[in-house]
Each structure stands twice: as C-alpha cells, then as structure tokens.
Motif scaffolding. Structure first.
Motif, PDB file in Angstrom:
ATOM      1  N   ARG A 646       0.831  -1.212   0.000  1.00 54.77           N
ATOM      2  CA  ARG A 646       0.000   0.000   0.000  1.00 54.77           C
ATOM      3  C   ARG A 646       0.865   1.262   0.000  1.00 54.77           C
ATOM      4  O   ARG A 646       0.580   2.215  -0.720  1.00 54.77           O
ATOM      5  CB  ARG A 646      -0.919  -0.021   1.223  1.00 54.77           C
ATOM      6  CG  ARG A 646      -1.693   1.274   1.426  1.00 54.77           C
ATOM      7  CD  ARG A 646      -2.698   1.127   2.543  1.00 54.77           C
ATOM      8  NE  ARG A 646      -3.808   0.272   2.142  1.00 54.77           N
ATOM      9  CZ  ARG A 646      -4.648  -0.296   2.985  1.00 54.77           C
ATOM     10  NH1 ARG A 646      -4.485  -0.135   4.289  1.00 54.77           N
ATOM     11  NH2 ARG A 646      -5.646  -1.045   2.554  1.00 54.77           N
ATOM     12  N   GLN A 655      -4.297  -2.373  -5.769  1.00 54.64           N
ATOM     13  CA  GLN A 655      -4.626  -1.794  -4.472  1.00 54.64           C
ATOM     14  C   GLN A 655      -6.059  -2.126  -4.053  1.00 54.64           C
ATOM     15  O   GLN A 655      -6.361  -2.213  -2.856  1.00 54.64           O
ATOM     16  CB  GLN A 655      -4.448  -0.266  -4.511  1.00 54.64           C
ATOM     17  CG  GLN A 655      -3.011   0.212  -4.519  1.00 54.64           C
ATOM     18  CD  GLN A 655      -2.346   0.048  -3.162  1.00 54.64           C
ATOM     19  OE1 GLN A 655      -2.971  -0.341  -2.190  1.00 54.64           O
ATOM     20  NE2 GLN A 655      -1.055   0.342  -3.107  1.00 54.64           N
ATOM     21  N   PRO A 659      -7.328  -4.217   0.792  1.00 51.02           N
ATOM     22  CA  PRO A 659      -8.055  -4.118   2.065  1.00 51.02           C
ATOM     23  C   PRO A 659      -8.622  -5.436   2.551  1.00 51.02           C
ATOM     24  O   PRO A 659      -8.474  -5.771   3.738  1.00 51.02           O
ATOM     25  CB  PRO A 659      -9.163  -3.109   1.752  1.00 51.02           C
ATOM     26  CG  PRO A 659      -8.604  -2.272   0.644  1.00 51.02           C
ATOM     27  CD  PRO A 659      -7.815  -3.224  -0.199  1.00 51.02           C
ATOM     28  N   ALA A 677     -10.489  -0.831  10.027  1.00 51.51           N
ATOM     29  CA  ALA A 677     -10.204   0.172   9.001  1.00 51.51           C
ATOM     30  C   ALA A 677     -10.190  -0.445   7.610  1.00 51.51           C
ATOM     31  O   ALA A 677     -10.686   0.152   6.640  1.00 51.51           O
ATOM     32  CB  ALA A 677      -8.860   0.844   9.305  1.00 51.51           C
ATOM     33  N   GLU A 678      -9.631  -1.667   7.508  1.00 50.64           N
ATOM     34  CA  GLU A 678      -9.590  -2.321   6.203  1.00 50.64           C
ATOM     35  C   GLU A 678     -10.975  -2.741   5.744  1.00 50.64           C
ATOM     36  O   GLU A 678     -11.334  -2.600   4.571  1.00 50.64           O
ATOM     37  CB  GLU A 678      -8.653  -3.533   6.257  1.00 50.64           C
ATOM     38  CG  GLU A 678      -7.217  -3.197   6.604  1.00 50.64           C
ATOM     39  CD  GLU A 678      -6.624  -2.163   5.666  1.00 50.64           C
ATOM     40  OE1 GLU A 678      -6.913  -2.209   4.464  1.00 50.64           O
ATOM     41  OE2 GLU A 678      -5.892  -1.275   6.158  1.00 50.64           O
ATOM     42  N   GLU A 680     -13.720  -1.259   6.454  1.00 54.55           N
ATOM     43  CA  GLU A 680     -14.409  -0.043   6.018  1.00 54.55           C
ATOM     44  C   GLU A 680     -13.989   0.336   4.600  1.00 54.55           C
ATOM     45  O   GLU A 680     -14.804   0.821   3.809  1.00 54.55           O
ATOM     46  CB  GLU A 680     -14.108   1.088   6.997  1.00 54.55           C
ATOM     47  CG  GLU A 680     -14.857   0.945   8.317  1.00 54.55           C
ATOM     48  CD  GLU A 680     -14.536   2.072   9.284  1.00 54.55           C
ATOM     49  OE1 GLU A 680     -13.562   2.815   9.027  1.00 54.55           O
ATOM     50  OE2 GLU A 680     -15.249   2.201  10.290  1.00 54.55           O
ATOM     51  N   ARG A 681     -12.698   0.119   4.285  1.00 56.18           N
ATOM     52  CA  ARG A 681     -12.269   0.388   2.912  1.00 56.18           C
ATOM     53  C   ARG A 681     -12.993  -0.531   1.928  1.00 56.18           C
ATOM     54  O   ARG A 681     -13.409  -0.102   0.850  1.00 56.18           O
ATOM     55  CB  ARG A 681     -10.757   0.191   2.792  1.00 56.18           C
ATOM     56  CG  ARG A 681      -9.921   1.282   3.438  1.00 56.18           C
ATOM     57  CD  ARG A 681      -8.446   1.103   3.041  1.00 56.18           C
ATOM     58  NE  ARG A 681      -7.623   2.200   3.535  1.00 56.18           N
ATOM     59  CZ  ARG A 681      -6.925   2.184   4.660  1.00 56.18           C
ATOM     60  NH1 ARG A 681      -6.974   1.106   5.433  1.00 56.18           N
ATOM     61  NH2 ARG A 681      -6.194   3.206   5.022  1.00 56.18           N
ATOM     62  N   THR A 684     -16.447   0.558   1.296  1.00 55.53           N
ATOM     63  CA  THR A 684     -16.524   1.735   0.431  1.00 55.53           C
ATOM     64  C   THR A 684     -16.274   1.382  -1.029  1.00 55.53           C
ATOM     65  O   THR A 684     -16.904   1.947  -1.938  1.00 55.53           O
ATOM     66  CB  THR A 684     -15.493   2.782   0.885  1.00 55.53           C
ATOM     67  OG1 THR A 684     -15.757   3.124   2.248  1.00 55.53           O
ATOM     68  CG2 THR A 684     -15.560   4.029   0.010  1.00 55.53           C
ATOM     69  N   SER A 685     -15.347   0.431  -1.262  1.00 55.54           N
ATOM     70  CA  SER A 685     -14.905   0.190  -2.640  1.00 55.54           C
ATOM     71  C   SER A 685     -15.562  -1.016  -3.304  1.00 55.54           C
ATOM     72  O   SER A 685     -15.528  -1.131  -4.530  1.00 55.54           O
ATOM     73  CB  SER A 685     -13.380  -0.023  -2.652  1.00 55.54           C
ATOM     74  OG  SER A 685     -13.023  -1.144  -1.841  1.00 55.54           O
ATOM     75  N   ARG A 692     -20.340  -5.170   0.418  1.00 56.95           N
ATOM     76  CA  ARG A 692     -20.246  -3.910   1.159  1.00 56.95           C
ATOM     77  C   ARG A 692     -20.869  -4.062   2.541  1.00 56.95           C
ATOM     78  O   ARG A 692     -20.335  -3.584   3.542  1.00 56.95           O
ATOM     79  CB  ARG A 692     -20.934  -2.793   0.390  1.00 56.95           C
ATOM     80  CG  ARG A 692     -20.220  -2.416  -0.906  1.00 56.95           C
ATOM     81  CD  ARG A 692     -20.654  -1.043  -1.392  1.00 56.95           C
ATOM     82  NE  ARG A 692     -22.091  -0.934  -1.593  1.00 56.95           N
ATOM     83  CZ  ARG A 692     -22.714  -1.268  -2.712  1.00 56.95           C
ATOM     84  NH1 ARG A 692     -22.009  -1.755  -3.740  1.00 56.95           N
ATOM     85  NH2 ARG A 692     -24.024  -1.125  -2.829  1.00 56.95           N
TER      86      ARG A 692
END
Length: 1019
Positions: A646, A655, A659, A677-678, A680-681, A684-685, A692
């Motif tokens: 990353r 990339q 996550p 945190a990962e 959540e990424r 989002t993606s 999701r």
C-alpha cells in the motif's frame, strides 16, 4: 748536497727553463688559456735536509770571502738553491711566503761581477724565469731580450724566443710577438714548439688584422690534427686526440670562422682547401662557419654556408647531412617554405634519383636515413594539412609520400608505423574500406611494431564506420566480429583487448551465437590482470542475458547482480538491468509456486522488491509475495507485505484487493482496530452490495472488539445503510445501546431493538432472541427501580396503592424479558421478580405505623402486616427455587447464584446444606459451556483443559461432563482415552445408556489399534 759538474747544472737549468714554457703536450695550449696559465710547476715538498745544509755551506763559503772564481760558483749555486727552495715553497702549503727576490739578487750579483762569463746565458735564462715567476713580466722580457741578443747560439734560444713571444703577446705587442714566434719557426734546431709557435704566430697576425697569413698558420695546425680523419666524426669524438689538442682545434676553427667572416665568408674557404689533404676536412670549415652564423642569429647565412658545400661537392658523403642541416636550420628559424623546399630538393635528389644511389653508394648510405626521415615528414606534413583543410589535393599528396616511403623502404622497421599513418589518413578521409585494409595489414601482416595493437583497434573503428553506413550488412558484421576476435587473440596484452573481446561477446549474442558468446564472456572474466569494471560488466551482462534466454534464471540473477554491482549509480543502463534482475527472480518465484514450494515462492517474490526496487514488475511481485504468505497462513509476513504494498505502490490496480486481504491478516493477528479500518475500505470500494454490507458489519464488529470510540458511529452507519437482515441489525442496536451517550438514549435503542426483534418473525435467531431478552431486561430495570423507590408511608393506603401499581408494571416488564424463554432472560427476570416480591414484603414490614395506635393496637397492626407480607415472601421463595432448579439443567449464571444465596437466607434449613453441591454443579456447568465454546472455535487443547476443570469441580455428578470429555477426546483422536471416559460414565450411571453402549462398542477396535504401536514400542 752532491757536487755537480757545470755541464750537468747547465742541463738542469735548461730543463727548468723548458718546464716554464708552453711546451707541446701542455694541457693549456690555447690563446684563451695563455692569460690563465699557472706559473711553471716545480717538484713539491720541502728541500731535503742535506740541501739545506748545502745552502748553509755555500752561504758560509760566500761569507768567507773566497776568490773570484769560487765566489762566482757560490753565487750561482746559491741562486739555484734558493730558486729551488722558492719553487718548493710555492708548490707547498706555504706558497704564500714564496719569494724569488733572493734568487734574483744572487743572479743579478753574479751577472754584475762576471759580465763576460760564457755561462751567463744559463744565468740570464734562470733570472728571466725568476722574474716572471716573481710577477715582474717587463723585467723578465728585458732579461730575455738581453739573452737572445747576447747569446744567439745558446741552447735555450728557441725557448727564450717562445717565452718572449708569449710575454710580448700578453703585452699586446703583436708585431714583435709575431717576429719572436717566427724566430722559433725559423730555427734549424729540433724542438717541440713548432705547432704552438705557429698557433701563437697566427693569433699575433690575426690581432694585427693580417688575416690571410693568419689563416695559413691556422690551416697548418688543422692539417696536423684533421687531415685524413672522418669528417662525420665530431672533433670531441676523434680517437687519439687529447683534450688539449681538442681545445686547440676548436679554438683554431673558431678563429678561422672569425677571419672568414671578415673576408669573403664561405667564398674564401675554397682557396684554403685546394689540396686533397684539406679537401677531406673542408666540410668542417663550412659547418664551422654555419655554426658561427647560428650563434650570431643568422640562420639564412648558416643555411647558405652549408648549401655552398652541397653545391661544391654534391656527391660527397657529407653532402646529404649538410643538406639535412639546411632543412633543420630553416625549420628552427620558422622558415617553413624554405624548409619544405629544402626537404623536397633533398628527397628528389637523394631519395628518388636512382643515379645517385648507383654513383655515390657511400653518400646514399648516409642519405638513406634522412631520405626516410624526410619522406615521413613530408607525408605527415601533408597529412596534417589534409586534416586541417580536408582538401583532396592534400590527401593525395600525403598518400603519395606515404606510398613513396613504403616503396623505398619496404623492409624498414618503421614501415608498419608509416602504413598505420597511411591508414589513419584514409580513415580521416572517410575511405573506410581502404583504411580497414591498411590497418589490418599493419596490425597482422607487417612485423610487430609499437603501434600494431593500435592498428588492430583502429581497424575495428574502420569496420564500425563501414557498418554504420550499412547496418544490415551481415558480411560486414561478420568481418567486424572476426577482426575483434583476432585483435583479442593477437594483442591480448593490450589494455583494450578485454574490452574488445567483451564487445565481441555481445555481438556474438546478438548474432545468435549464444554458446560462443558465453565462451568469450568467460574468457573476459578470467582475464589477467583483471579488466576494468565496465568490461567485466559487459561480459557479465552477456552471461546474464544468455542464461535468461536459456531459462537458467538463477544464473541470470547472479550474473545480473554482479553487473549491477559494477554499474555506477547514475548510469542509464541500471534501469534495464533492474528490469532483467526482477524478471529473473520473478520467474524463479513462479516456478517455485507452480512446484508447490509456497514458502520459497513467497521469499522470491519478496526478493524482487529488495533486489530491484525500481523494476516495473515489482508491484506484482510484492502482491504475489503477500498472496503466498496468506496461502501459507503466515499472517505477520502477509500483513507486513500488504502494508508495504500500500505504501510503495499507491494508485496501482491491485490496491483494490489489498483491504480485504489485509483485513483477513489483521483478524488472524487479533488486531481488530486495524482490521476494522480495512473492512471499512472494502465497504466503500466493493461493487457487490452484500460484500459492502458484510465488510461494514465486520468493521463495526472489529471496532467493538478494539473498544474503539468510533465503534458507535460505525454501528449507526451500518444500521442506517442495512436495517436488514434482522440478526445483524439487532446486534447493531444492541451495540448502539451499549455506546449510548445517556441512559435515555440507551433505553431508546433498547426499545427499538425489542420492537424490531419481536416483529422479526422467522428471521429471529437464538442470538437475536438473547439480545431481545437483554433489551427487555434493561427496559424492566427502570420499572423495578421505580417500584423500589416507593416508600410505604402514611397514609398507607395511598402509598401502598402506588407501590402495587408499580410492582405490577415491573413484574410485567420482567415478564416480557422472560417471554421468549431465553435462559439468560428467564433466570434474570425470575431473580428480579423474586427479589421484587421480597422487597415488597420487606417494605410492608418496614412501612410507617399510624401515630395514634395503642400498644395492643400496634401489636395487632404488626401481626396484620406480617400476614400481608407473607404471601410476597412465599412468591419470592418459589421464584428463587425455580431458578435454583435450573442448576440441574446445566445453567449456572449470576441470577442463579443470586437466587441460591437468597434461598440460604429465606430458607436456611433446606438450602444452606445444598449450597456447596449446587455451587459445584453450577461451576461445572459453566466450565462445560466454556469448553463447548472453545471446541466450536477449534481450540481443542483449551477445551479439554476446561473439561478437566469441570470434572474436578463436580466429580460426583459427572454424567454430562464425561459425555463432553468423550466428545473432546474423539475430536483429539484419542480413542483410548475416550473409551476410558465412556466406561467411567457407565460406572457412574447404573442401568447404562444404550447410545453410550453403542459408542463403547465402536471405540474398542479403534482404541486397540491406537494402543498397538505403544505395546510394540514397549516390547
């Protein structure tokens, strides 16, 4: 002192006189040395003692006033002795005290007393010598004049005349000096003063400007020393010529040049050398005259002087040498055109004219090296002109002279070098084909010469130029390669040979000759002394590319690493080398991965980044390394690799996959905050809705586990985005209730949770029911607290009505918590309800009494309250006992323990004794539940430890515990231990259990098989 005969004394005086003059063989014979000539040498050392006694004896005799004859003899002997003594002191360290006055006085007294003595010529000679040695030259000259006038027949006449000439010359009386020297030359008597006298007479005449007679004398001196000698040999190298005579000849040549300068110059030389004897050394006069002109900075006159001899005797062996001197004089004077003309004339006459060679072989032999030299100079001159002007005429002229030089001197040792220069000229004129041919001939066909290697290397440059014009010409490329290999073989000692061979290896590789290229590269790497770093780098590069092309990626990696180690940091080739290195390592990693060697593959993929950090494939390699670590479940390395990916490859297409993989690694490493945190990424993606939702759900869970202050926000975000499915939404509401900022907010979330979960229908789960029950419990507590907060005071009817109302509300709320039958909700609601009943009864007993009651009324009132309170206590006991009964069902939680504690107070007779047993059963049940949970997580050793603790906690009620132990043993593949546990179970449960009996039957063969290796080992 021995008595000497007069004749012997006269002879001794004569010898002494001769020793004082410039006799032949004197080491200082020239005019320059005349003024510097030291006084006559005498025998060194002190007078012998007997001579001192003799001197004293003669002095005593003289003092005794002998007769005239004896007196004359005494004066003569005393003069001689004192002369000798002074000579000795002059030669000794006591020379400062030498004084000839005593001797002079003796001689003068003798001459005065015996003026007509026939032997006075000797006395006069000694007197003159003493006067000269004493520094009185005029007196000495006068004495010598008297001697030659008075005694013309004396044996010392020639010496006396010579000394007169020297004294007269020193006094600049050149005419009398000339006459004195002439008298010496005219003497019929034999003596050794002829050459010196002639030399001095010539100088005397020169000083009078009588140049012709002076030249005659000087030429006569040269006849003695130069006639018949090789004129090519310098004077200082003539054999048998002493230093004094060399200086004499040099001085004579110098004065002749001065004399000629004052006459007609070189035109006056011809009459002087009209004899065969002098013609042999005539060239020296021309050279001498030219040398004088050069000293006077008259180069043209010097060249003309030498040219005059060449014109006078063109076939003379010395003529080529003088003509060459003419060339050099013009060149050194800066007269380029005259020098060039002289060279051309020289070459045309002495080099290109066959008749000269035939008619004057000796002159040709002397001219030959000069012809070679001038041809070379002409070639190089036009070569230089061609380099400057780039005109075809200059090129052609240079080529002409080079070709003439090589034709005239084909076997000359310098011919290979000249051929090299011809090749250089052709190369500069871009005649690359001809240049390559001449270079090759100079390097490999001509005899070895200092520039052989240079010629071979220049041939490569010529071939390069040819290839540049025709890059696709395979024949030219083959010629170039052949020439390079030839150079490396023939000129291996040349510092460039290794580099040439390295270049040849690269050309072989490009030509598809991989084996030959590797062999050439290996030769370069074995070269001694070790080639420079760029050369080794080239050879290693060939080996690296060949290995890579052959699929030998490990060899390619090693060779490429070595190439990089030799490549400077700023070199432009480092990028391509890094790419090749990365590719070699990546290919090895792929092979390891495909071969099932996961750990090696991961290490090799990771190695790409450290070995070639700037390679384009690095990002893929780093990601593949992380993927391999994940497959190997090496979570620390996987996480580290993904984190590095990353940081180091922002914006890379891979990339998007980081996550999810990194979240998995963090989960395995039990780092929930980072995992959140990962996730959540990912939320989002991710493109799929379910992905999701799941990611956001996991993010919320991980933040909850990490006790992150942002957990509530994540739960709320999840619930807002995904109100369904019910189980996850219920968990979210429960979490939000836990993280509420106020009790009111927490209750609001609990109500929402309870309402939504109870309305979930078939979507409800055991977990959601548990959370629903927990929410109901939380919602019941305010009603419970409200009931307990009501104190029974007067008027009792009013406060009792309020408390009953609140009691009913609280009981109803606790009932809601127990509706779904969730164990935790049921036990907690049961205990809370029982506790509430107990508290109500106690409140009745402790209620405020009316103030105006008599004692009897008060007692009756208290009895009445006890009767009213008793039913509440009974209900409390019934509910506590219901909770306590759940211990036998394996339930053991805090409400159960609290109910047991309450029963010990409410009914001690019954429940105090069973306290320990019930607690043990409860503890075993709790340990049992923990073991089950650990088993479900796959933590079998930990689960078994819990089972052992449960067994120890309640050994008398081990049925369910043993059952669990058996299951755990089965999970751990320990059939022997499992069989033992089942058998113990059967012992503790008389009557048995059909299912357990069946399990025992199945376990026996497995246990026997498992025990067989143990027995064998023991045997």
């Amino acid at each position: 002192m021995r008595r000497a005969e007069p004749a012997l004394l006269i002879a001794a005086l004569a010898l002494a006189g001769c020793a004082s003059g410039p006799l032949p063989g004197d080491d200082q014979p020239t005019l320059k040395a005349l003024a510097q000539r030291p006084l006559p040498a005498v025998t060194p050392g002190r007078l012998p003692t007997d001579e001192q006694r003799a001197l004293a004896a003669w002095q005593a005799l003289l003092a005794a006033q002998p007769d005239a004859k004896q007196r004359a003899q005494a004066l003569r002997r005393l003069g001689d002795l004192e002369m000798d003594a002074t000579d000795a002191r002059l030669a000794s360290q006591d020379g400062a005290s030498a004084d000839y006055r005593a001797a002079i006085a003796r001689y003068q007294t003798l001459l005065k007393e015996t003026p007509n003595d026939p032997g006075n010529d000797r006395v006069l000679y000694q007197l003159a010598r003493a006067q000269e040695l004493g520094g009185d030259a005029p007196a000495a000259l006068a004495t010598l004049d008297r001697l030659v006038a008075t005694y013309p027949q004396t044996t010392a006449l020639d010496e006396a005349q010579f000394r007169r000439g020297e004294l007269l010359f020193s006094a600049r009386r050149y005419a009398p000096a000339e006459a004195a020297f002439g008298a010496v030359l005219a003497s019929p008597r034999p003596h050794g003063l002829t050459e010196r006298a002639r030399y001095m007479q010539g100088w005397s005449q020169f000083k009078q400007a009588r140049l012709e007679p002076a030249l005659g004398n000087f030429m006569a001196v040269l006849d003695t020393h130069l006639a018949g000698r090789d004129p090519a040999v310098p004077v200082e190298q003539l054999p048998g010529l002493s230093r004094a005579n060399r200086e004499l000849v040099d001085d004579v040549l110098r004065v002749i040049a001065l004399a000629l300068e004052n006459l007609q110059g070189v035109a006056a030389i011809a009459p002087l050398v009209d004899s065969p004897q002098r013609a042999g050394y005539a060239v020296r006069l021309y050279q001498n005259q030219a040398a004088l002109y050069l000293k006077q900075d008259r180069p043209k006159d010097a060249a003309d002087a030498l040219g005059a001899f060449v014109r006078r005797a063109p076939q003379d062996p010395m003529a080529p040498l003088l003509q060459a001197q003419v060339v050099r004089i013009h060149a050194e004077a800066g007269f380029e055109q005259q020098a060039l003309a002289a060279k051309l004339a020289f070459v045309e006459h002495y080099g290109l004219d066959p008749a000269f060679k035939a008619s004057a072989p000796e002159a040709w032999q002397r001219a030959r090296p000069l012809v070679r030299e001038f041809l070379g100079e002409l070639a190089q001159r036009h070569h230089a002109a061609a380099q400057k002007s780039h005109q075809a005429a200059d090129v052609q002229a240079a080529v002409r002279w080079y070709q003439a030089l090589l034709a005239q001197f084909p076997d000359d040792a310098d011919s290979p070098r000249q051929r090299f220069l011809l090749a250089e000229l052709l190369f500069e004129d871009r005649q690359y084909d001809s240049a390559a041919a001449e270079y090759e001939r100079s390097a490999y066909q001509d005899p070895p010469h200092p520039r052989s290697a240079e010629a071979g290397y220049a041939a490569l440059l010529a071939h390069d130029a040819r290839l540049k014009a025709a890059p696709d010409n395979a024949a030219l490329a083959a010629e170039r390669l052949s020439s390079a290999l030839r150079f490396a073989e023939r000129h291996a000692a040349d510092p460039r040979a290794a580099a040439v061979l390295a270049d040849a290896a690269e050309r072989q590789l490009r030509a598809g000759q991989a084996a030959q290229a590797q062999a050439s590269a290996a030769r370069v790497l074995a070269w001694q002394p070790e080639p420079a770093a760029p050369v080794r780098r080239s050879a290693l590069g060939v080996q690296a590319r060949a290995a890579f092309d052959a699929g030998r990626f490990a060899d390619a990696e090693r060779a490429t690493q070595q190439v990089l180690a030799l490549t400077p940091d700023g070199d432009a080739s480092r990028a391509a080398l890094n790419e090749r290195l990365a590719a070699a390592i990546y290919r090895q990693a792929e092979a390891a991965r495909d071969g099932g060697q996961g750990a090696q593959a991961a290490a090799l993929f990771a190695k790409v980044g450290s070995a070639a950090p700037g390679a384009s494939i690095r990002a893929n390699a780093d990601f593949d390394a992380a993927t391999q670590w994940i497959a190997l479940k090496d979570w620390p390395r996987a996480a580290e690799a993904l984190e590095a990916f990353r940081r180091q490859h922002p914006g890379h297409a891979l990339q998007a996959q980081v996550p999810a993989r990194l979240a998995l690694a963090y989960d395995e490493l039990q780092r929930p905050a980072l995992a959140a945190a990962e996730y959540e990424r990912v939320a989002t993606s991710a493109t799929e809705p379910e992905a999701r939702r799941t990611a956001l759900w996991l993010a919320a869970q991980r933040r909850e586990s990490a006790q992150d202050r942002d957990a509530a926000a994540t739960w709320e975000r999840y619930l807002k985005a995904w109100p369904r499915p019910l189980p996850e939404a219920t968990e979210a509401r429960a979490a939000l209730a836990r993280h509420a900022r106020s009790p009111a907010q927490a209750l609001a979330w609990q109500r929402e949770l309870l309402a939504s979960e109870r309305a979930g229908g078939s979507a409800r789960t055991a977990r959601s029911r548990l959370l629903s029950a927990q929410a109901a419990l939380a919602l019941a507590r305010p009603a419970d607290e409200a009931c307990r907060a009501v104190a029974l005071t007067e008027p009792l009817a009013k406060s009792l009505a309020l408390k009953k109302t609140r009691l009913e509300a609280a009981l109803q709320a606790w009932g809601v918590a127990a509706e779904d039958g969730v164990a935790e909700g049921v036990t907690a609601a049961t205990f809370a309800s029982a506790s509430l009943y107990q508290e109500f009864g106690q409140a009745l007993l402790k209620s405020q009494r009316p103030k105006k009651l008599s004692k009897a009324e008060r007692e009756q009132y208290d009895v009445l309250l006890e009767e009213q309170a008793y039913p509440f206590e009974e209900k409390a006991i019934a509910l506590h006992e219901a909770n306590a009964a759940r211990v036998r069902q394996g339930q053991w939680d805090e409400p159960v323990r609290q109910s047991l504690a309450a029963l010990r107070t409410l009914r001690p007779a019954r429940w105090a004794k069973a306290e320990r047993r019930d607690e043990a059963a409860g503890a075993a049940a709790q340990l049992n539940r923990e073991a089950i949970a650990l088993r479900e997580q796959g933590k079998l050793p930990e689960a078994r430890a819990r089972w052992q603790q449960a067994l120890a906690a309640e050994p008398g009620h081990a049925a369910s515990v043993l059952n669990l132990g058996v299951l755990l043993d089965l999970y751990l593949d320990e059939p022997v231990a499992a069989l033992a546990q089942y058998q113990r179970y059967l012992e503790l449960t008389p009557g048995g259990d059909a299912q357990v009996g069946k399990w025992v039957a199945e376990l026996k063969p497995r246990a026997a098989k498992a025990a067989a290796p143990v027995k064998k080992e023991a045997t």
